[in-house]
Design a protein around this motif. Structure first.
Motif, PDB file in Angstrom:
ATOM      1  N   ASP A  66       1.697 -21.984   8.123  1.00 42.22           N
ATOM      2  CA  ASP A  66       0.860 -20.921   7.547  1.00 42.22           C
ATOM      3  C   ASP A  66       0.510 -21.220   6.084  1.00 42.22           C
ATOM      4  OD1 ASP A  66       3.213 -20.483   6.230  1.00 42.22           O
ATOM      5  OD2 ASP A  66       3.429 -18.376   6.817  1.00 42.22           O
ATOM      6  N   PHE A  67       0.399 -22.478   5.734  1.00 39.99           N
ATOM      7  CA  PHE A  67       0.059 -22.873   4.369  1.00 39.99           C
ATOM      8  C   PHE A  67      -0.867 -24.087   4.432  1.00 39.99           C
ATOM      9  CE2 PHE A  67       4.033 -24.809   5.689  1.00 39.99           C
ATOM     10  CZ  PHE A  67       3.802 -26.150   5.486  1.00 39.99           C
ATOM     11  N   GLY A  68      -1.552 -24.363   3.323  1.00 41.69           N
ATOM     12  CA  GLY A  68      -2.438 -25.520   3.238  1.00 41.69           C
ATOM     13  C   GLY A  68      -3.684 -25.347   4.083  1.00 41.69           C
ATOM     14  N   ALA A  69      -4.484 -26.406   4.102  1.00 41.98           N
ATOM     15  CA  ALA A  69      -5.744 -26.360   4.841  1.00 41.98           C
ATOM     16  C   ALA A  69      -5.592 -26.786   6.289  1.00 41.98           C
ATOM     17  CB  ALA A  69      -6.765 -27.270   4.149  1.00 41.98           C
ATOM     18  N   ALA A 117      14.259 -30.048  12.696  1.00 43.93           N
ATOM     19  CA  ALA A 117      12.898 -30.517  12.454  1.00 43.93           C
ATOM     20  C   ALA A 117      12.790 -31.141  11.070  1.00 43.93           C
ATOM     21  CB  ALA A 117      11.909 -29.367  12.585  1.00 43.93           C
ATOM     22  N   ASP A 118      11.969 -32.186  10.970  1.00 39.31           N
ATOM     23  CA  ASP A 118      11.642 -32.825   9.697  1.00 39.31           C
ATOM     24  C   ASP A 118      10.165 -32.595   9.416  1.00 39.31           C
ATOM     25  OD1 ASP A 118      14.224 -33.921   9.325  1.00 39.31           O
ATOM     26  OD2 ASP A 118      13.718 -35.576  10.678  1.00 39.31           O
ATOM     27  N   TYR A 119       9.862 -32.157   8.178  1.00 37.88           N
ATOM     28  CA  TYR A 119       8.486 -31.873   7.778  1.00 37.88           C
ATOM     29  C   TYR A 119       8.121 -32.705   6.549  1.00 37.88           C
ATOM     30  CZ  TYR A 119       9.257 -27.526  10.432  1.00 37.88           C
ATOM     31  OH  TYR A 119       9.561 -26.601  11.404  1.00 37.88           O
ATOM     32  N   SER A 120       6.843 -32.966   6.409  1.00 36.33           N
ATOM     33  CA  SER A 120       6.318 -33.505   5.158  1.00 36.33           C
ATOM     34  C   SER A 120       4.923 -32.930   4.948  1.00 36.33           C
ATOM     35  CB  SER A 120       6.276 -35.035   5.166  1.00 36.33           C
ATOM     36  OG  SER A 120       5.332 -35.506   6.099  1.00 36.33           O
ATOM     37  N   ASP A 161      10.959 -32.074   3.809  1.00 40.24           N
ATOM     38  CA  ASP A 161      12.021 -31.084   4.014  1.00 40.24           C
ATOM     39  C   ASP A 161      12.523 -31.185   5.439  1.00 40.24           C
ATOM     40  OD1 ASP A 161      13.758 -29.010   3.482  1.00 40.24           O
ATOM     41  OD2 ASP A 161      12.295 -27.454   3.980  1.00 40.24           O
ATOM     42  N   SER A 162      13.761 -30.792   5.664  1.00 39.76           N
ATOM     43  CA  SER A 162      14.346 -30.659   6.998  1.00 39.76           C
ATOM     44  C   SER A 162      14.784 -29.221   7.192  1.00 39.76           C
ATOM     45  CB  SER A 162      15.549 -31.602   7.170  1.00 39.76           C
ATOM     46  OG  SER A 162      15.144 -32.949   7.109  1.00 39.76           O
ATOM     47  N   ASP A 163      14.704 -28.755   8.412  1.00 43.07           N
ATOM     48  CA  ASP A 163      15.062 -27.364   8.682  1.00 43.07           C
ATOM     49  C   ASP A 163      15.737 -27.268  10.037  1.00 43.07           C
ATOM     50  OD1 ASP A 163      15.291 -24.642   8.315  1.00 43.07           O
ATOM     51  OD2 ASP A 163      13.277 -24.191   9.049  1.00 43.07           O
ATOM     52  N   LEU A 173      10.732 -24.997  30.782  1.00 41.40           N
ATOM     53  CA  LEU A 173      11.238 -24.103  29.743  1.00 41.40           C
ATOM     54  C   LEU A 173      10.164 -23.886  28.684  1.00 41.40           C
ATOM     55  CD1 LEU A 173      14.853 -25.514  29.055  1.00 41.40           C
ATOM     56  CD2 LEU A 173      14.239 -23.474  30.382  1.00 41.40           C
ATOM     57  N   TYR A 174       9.999 -22.641  28.293  1.00 39.62           N
ATOM     58  CA  TYR A 174       9.182 -22.308  27.123  1.00 39.62           C
ATOM     59  C   TYR A 174      10.144 -21.902  26.006  1.00 39.62           C
ATOM     60  CZ  TYR A 174       6.521 -19.565  23.802  1.00 39.62           C
ATOM     61  OH  TYR A 174       5.983 -19.063  22.643  1.00 39.62           O
ATOM     62  N   THR A 175       9.978 -22.509  24.823  1.00 42.02           N
ATOM     63  CA  THR A 175      10.865 -22.220  23.702  1.00 42.02           C
ATOM     64  C   THR A 175      10.048 -21.856  22.475  1.00 42.02           C
ATOM     65  OG1 THR A 175      12.413 -23.878  24.563  1.00 42.02           O
ATOM     66  CG2 THR A 175      12.786 -23.085  22.328  1.00 42.02           C
ATOM     67  N   LYS A 176      10.447 -20.776  21.824  1.00 44.05           N
ATOM     68  CA  LYS A 176       9.784 -20.302  20.605  1.00 44.05           C
ATOM     69  C   LYS A 176      10.735 -20.489  19.430  1.00 44.05           C
ATOM     70  CE  LYS A 176       6.708 -17.974  18.134  1.00 44.05           C
ATOM     71  NZ  LYS A 176       5.328 -18.473  17.884  1.00 44.05           N
ATOM     72  N   PHE A 177      10.301 -21.290  18.429  1.00 43.55           N
ATOM     73  CA  PHE A 177      11.092 -21.538  17.227  1.00 43.55           C
ATOM     74  C   PHE A 177      10.360 -20.996  16.000  1.00 43.55           C
ATOM     75  CE2 PHE A 177      12.689 -25.376  19.630  1.00 43.55           C
ATOM     76  CZ  PHE A 177      14.001 -24.950  19.725  1.00 43.55           C
ATOM     77  N   ASP A 178      11.143 -20.520  15.046  1.00 42.28           N
ATOM     78  CA  ASP A 178      10.628 -20.144  13.733  1.00 42.28           C
ATOM     79  C   ASP A 178      11.209 -21.103  12.707  1.00 42.28           C
ATOM     80  OD1 ASP A 178       9.192 -17.906  14.663  1.00 42.28           O
ATOM     81  OD2 ASP A 178      11.013 -16.694  14.660  1.00 42.28           O
ATOM     82  N   GLY A 179      10.342 -21.860  12.031  1.00 40.37           N
ATOM     83  CA  GLY A 179      10.789 -22.819  11.028  1.00 40.37           C
ATOM     84  C   GLY A 179      10.329 -22.422   9.634  1.00 40.37           C
ATOM     85  N   ARG A 180      10.831 -23.146   8.660  1.00 40.22           N
ATOM     86  CA  ARG A 180      10.504 -22.858   7.260  1.00 40.22           C
ATOM     87  C   ARG A 180      10.409 -24.174   6.495  1.00 40.22           C
ATOM     88  NH1 ARG A 180       8.336 -19.063   3.744  1.00 40.22           N
ATOM     89  NH2 ARG A 180       9.119 -19.445   1.645  1.00 40.22           N
ATOM     90  N   PHE A 181       9.257 -24.390   5.849  1.00 40.39           N
ATOM     91  CA  PHE A 181       9.097 -25.531   4.958  1.00 40.39           C
ATOM     92  C   PHE A 181       9.289 -25.033   3.535  1.00 40.39           C
ATOM     93  CE2 PHE A 181       6.684 -28.544   2.377  1.00 40.39           C
ATOM     94  CZ  PHE A 181       7.129 -29.755   2.875  1.00 40.39           C
TER      95      PHE A 181
END
Length: 224
Positions: free
Chosen positions: A69-72, A154-157, A167-169, A195-203
């Motif tokens: 929910d950030f950036g373009a 999860a790993d994000y960049s 970041d990792s979360d 399986l359907y899985t819903k995750f909430d992550g944070r960067f």
């Protein structure tokens, strides 16, 4: 004995026998006695034996719709395989089978998206679930539904004109699905599930990242 008496006695006996048969002939057809009725026993339902503990392994293919929910950059679909180990326990009551199952998988579910000079990368490399199961015993087959909680790493960049950050979360969420298991013999079974899985992550420093993961898995279980 005279010739007249010699022929008269057999004739008299024949007349008496014929007279005795007249009532039966006069009554017409005599219905035969009914055949004995054979009572068939009620069929006995035969269930498989799904109760007890088991361990197993699985392979899967996963699609992850990651939505920061950030950036373009907008949402992107990462995909990749997974390999996991699991264990569980079943209780059975009649045709119904109730159980609990846990598993952990290594994964390579990754992709990147670039838009407006912003680049976002996401990779899930570990997933785990703890689920309840309710199945219906159909002999060698057992269809089931399943639901529970899930976690992942999860790993994000993220990179834009201001620079690049990583970041990792640890993601948490819920999972639900369905499947079917087939008993090959007393010890081994094969299964397939969705399986359907819903995750909430944070960067950190940027914002939230939502994950919607759809997984198809095939596995083998050893029962003891």
């Amino acid at each position: 004995m005279t010739m007249t008496k010699k022929f008269a006695l057999p004739l008299l006996a024949g007349l008496i026998g014929g007279a005795a048969a007249l009532p039966a002939l006069a009554g017409g057809y005599i219905e035969p006695a009914p055949a004995p009725v054979v009572v068939q026993p009620e069929p006995v339902l035969s269930y498989g034996n799904w109760a007890g503990g088991y361990v197993g392994a699985n392979v899967g293919w996963n699609d992850d719709k990651a939505d920061p929910d950030f950036g373009a950059t907008g949402s992107m679909t990462a995909n990749g395989e997974s390999f996991g180990l699991g264990a569980g326990y079943n209780w059975q009551s009649g045709a119904w089978v109730y159980g609990v199952e846990g598993d952990i998988s290594t994964a390579d579910i990754s992709d990147s998206e670039t838009s407006g000079g912003d680049e976002f990368e996401s990779k899930i490399d570990t997933m785990a679930t703890l689920r309840g199961r309710v199945g219906y015993d159909m002999g060698n087959w057992m269809p089931y539904v399943t639901a529970g909680v899930a976690a992942a790493k999860a790993d994000y960049s993220f990179e834009n004109a201001a620079g690049r950050s990583s970041d990792s979360d640890t993601l948490t969420g819920y999972t639900a699905g369905f499947g079917a298991e087939y008993k090959i013999n007393d010890k081994w079974s094969a299964k397939g599930e969705y399986l359907y899985t819903k995750f909430d992550g944070r960067f950190e420093g940027e914002g939230d990242v939502d994950h919607d993961v759809n997984s198809l898995r095939l596995g083998m279980n050893y029962h003891f």
